[in-house]
Scaffold this motif. Structure first.
Motif, PDB file in Angstrom:
ATOM      1  N   MET A 162      52.605  30.836  10.850  1.00 14.08           N
ATOM      2  CA  MET A 162      51.169  30.613  11.073  1.00 14.08           C
ATOM      3  C   MET A 162      50.879  29.120  11.262  1.00 14.08           C
ATOM      4  O   MET A 162      49.731  28.705  11.225  1.00 14.08           O
ATOM      5  CB  MET A 162      50.361  31.154   9.888  1.00 14.08           C
ATOM      6  CG  MET A 162      50.464  32.652   9.716  1.00 14.08           C
ATOM      7  SD  MET A 162      49.446  33.278   8.343  1.00 14.08           S
ATOM      8  CE  MET A 162      50.368  32.767   6.904  1.00 14.08           C
ATOM      9  N   SER A 163      51.939  28.316  11.410  1.00 17.90           N
ATOM     10  CA  SER A 163      51.822  26.857  11.579  1.00 17.90           C
ATOM     11  C   SER A 163      51.097  26.192  10.418  1.00 17.90           C
ATOM     12  O   SER A 163      50.346  25.235  10.610  1.00 17.90           O
ATOM     13  CB  SER A 163      51.132  26.518  12.904  1.00 17.90           C
ATOM     14  OG  SER A 163      51.875  27.031  13.972  1.00 17.90           O
ATOM     15  N   MET A 164      51.332  26.700   9.224  1.00 17.64           N
ATOM     16  CA  MET A 164      50.746  26.112   8.022  1.00 17.64           C
ATOM     17  C   MET A 164      51.818  25.281   7.331  1.00 17.64           C
ATOM     18  O   MET A 164      52.799  25.817   6.834  1.00 17.64           O
ATOM     19  CB  MET A 164      50.237  27.206   7.096  1.00 17.64           C
ATOM     20  CG  MET A 164      49.591  26.705   5.851  1.00 17.64           C
ATOM     21  SD  MET A 164      48.188  27.728   5.463  1.00 17.64           S
ATOM     22  CE  MET A 164      47.293  26.608   4.441  1.00 17.64           C
ATOM     23  N   PRO A 165      51.650  23.953   7.302  1.00 18.89           N
ATOM     24  CA  PRO A 165      52.691  23.098   6.714  1.00 18.89           C
ATOM     25  C   PRO A 165      52.739  23.200   5.189  1.00 18.89           C
ATOM     26  O   PRO A 165      51.726  23.367   4.524  1.00 18.89           O
ATOM     27  CB  PRO A 165      52.265  21.685   7.146  1.00 18.89           C
ATOM     28  CG  PRO A 165      50.788  21.782   7.354  1.00 18.89           C
ATOM     29  CD  PRO A 165      50.512  23.193   7.794  1.00 18.89           C
ATOM     30  N   LEU A 166      53.965  23.112   4.665  1.00 20.80           N
ATOM     31  CA  LEU A 166      54.188  23.133   3.223  1.00 20.80           C
ATOM     32  C   LEU A 166      55.119  21.982   2.862  1.00 20.80           C
ATOM     33  O   LEU A 166      55.834  21.459   3.713  1.00 20.80           O
ATOM     34  CB  LEU A 166      54.825  24.464   2.802  1.00 20.80           C
ATOM     35  CG  LEU A 166      53.989  25.714   3.048  1.00 20.80           C
ATOM     36  CD1 LEU A 166      54.823  26.971   2.821  1.00 20.80           C
ATOM     37  CD2 LEU A 166      52.770  25.729   2.153  1.00 20.80           C
ATOM     38  N   SER A 167      55.150  21.632   1.579  1.00 15.42           N
ATOM     39  CA  SER A 167      56.054  20.577   1.133  1.00 15.42           C
ATOM     40  C   SER A 167      57.506  21.008   1.382  1.00 15.42           C
ATOM     41  O   SER A 167      57.810  22.197   1.437  1.00 15.42           O
ATOM     42  CB  SER A 167      55.835  20.258  -0.352  1.00 15.42           C
ATOM     43  OG  SER A 167      56.233  21.352  -1.137  1.00 15.42           O
ATOM     44  N   SER A 168      58.391  20.038   1.518  1.00 11.31           N
ATOM     45  CA  SER A 168      59.788  20.337   1.860  1.00 11.31           C
ATOM     46  C   SER A 168      60.510  21.122   0.770  1.00 11.31           C
ATOM     47  O   SER A 168      61.529  21.750   1.033  1.00 11.31           O
ATOM     48  CB  SER A 168      60.547  19.049   2.160  1.00 11.31           C
ATOM     49  OG  SER A 168      60.584  18.226   1.002  1.00 11.31           O
TER      50      SER A 168
END
Length: 185
Positions: A162-168
């Protein structure tokens, strides 16, 4: 103090380290819940959604904590007897409130010994049968860490789609994070 550093003078370790290992992914989950729009939280990919995974994770913690409080079957846990609360998978704000409550209740376990006995009801075939297995608070907290991180890795895949960025390190087990730190990725 880690369990491996216990000396003969220390009869048990407290659950603090294991509680902390559970709080870390719950904090990450809470950060996601505060940012995620309801439509994305509920969006189905086949039969899966971020909300369904979050509900599943939170209800496992609720089951452990309820089993520790139950006055009739004290310290008896059955992870298959969860409430399956629809609001946890439909509303990120409801799930975030549940995370806050769980973090508080887990923190209260920090001083309990890891070897606090619990019994685990484990359903087997045919339906209606189960095994009662001896366990401990420490073992169940270790299970919940791995279980939570596993579902968070699945949540990560859904969020990426969904192109939702999260921490690595979202959905990364604490042992892997320790390895990364030791080897300076």
């Amino acid at each position: 103090m880690s369990v491996t550093s216990m000396s003969a003078a220390e009869p048990y370790a407290t659950s603090k380290e294991l509680v902390d290992e559970n709080i870390y992914p719950l904090n990450q989950l809470n950060d996601l819940l505060l940012l995620m729009p309801c439509t994305l939280y509920q969006q189905l990919f086949e039969t899966q959604s971020v909300g369904k995974h979050v509900r599943h994770v939170l209800e496992h913690y609720q089951t452990l904590l309820a089993g520790l409080k139950d006055s009739v079957q004290k310290n008896t846990i059955d992870y298959e007897q969860r409430d399956r609360q629809a609001a946890l998978e439909e509303e990120p704000s409801v799930a975030a409130q549940a995370v806050d409550k769980l973090r508080t209740e887990l923190q209260a376990l920090s001083h309990q010994p890891t070897d606090t006995p619990v019994m685990l009801n484990y359903p087997i075939e045919p339906p209606g049968n189960s095994l009662t297995l001896p366990s401990s608070l420490g073992r169940e907290l270790a299970f919940l860490t791995s279980h939570t991180v596993h579902h968070m890795a699945l949540i990560r895949l859904l969020c990426e789609s969904m192109s939702m960025p999260l921490s690595s390190d979202f959905g990364v087990h604490p042992s892997t994070r320790r390895f990364w730190l030791k080897n300076i990725r």
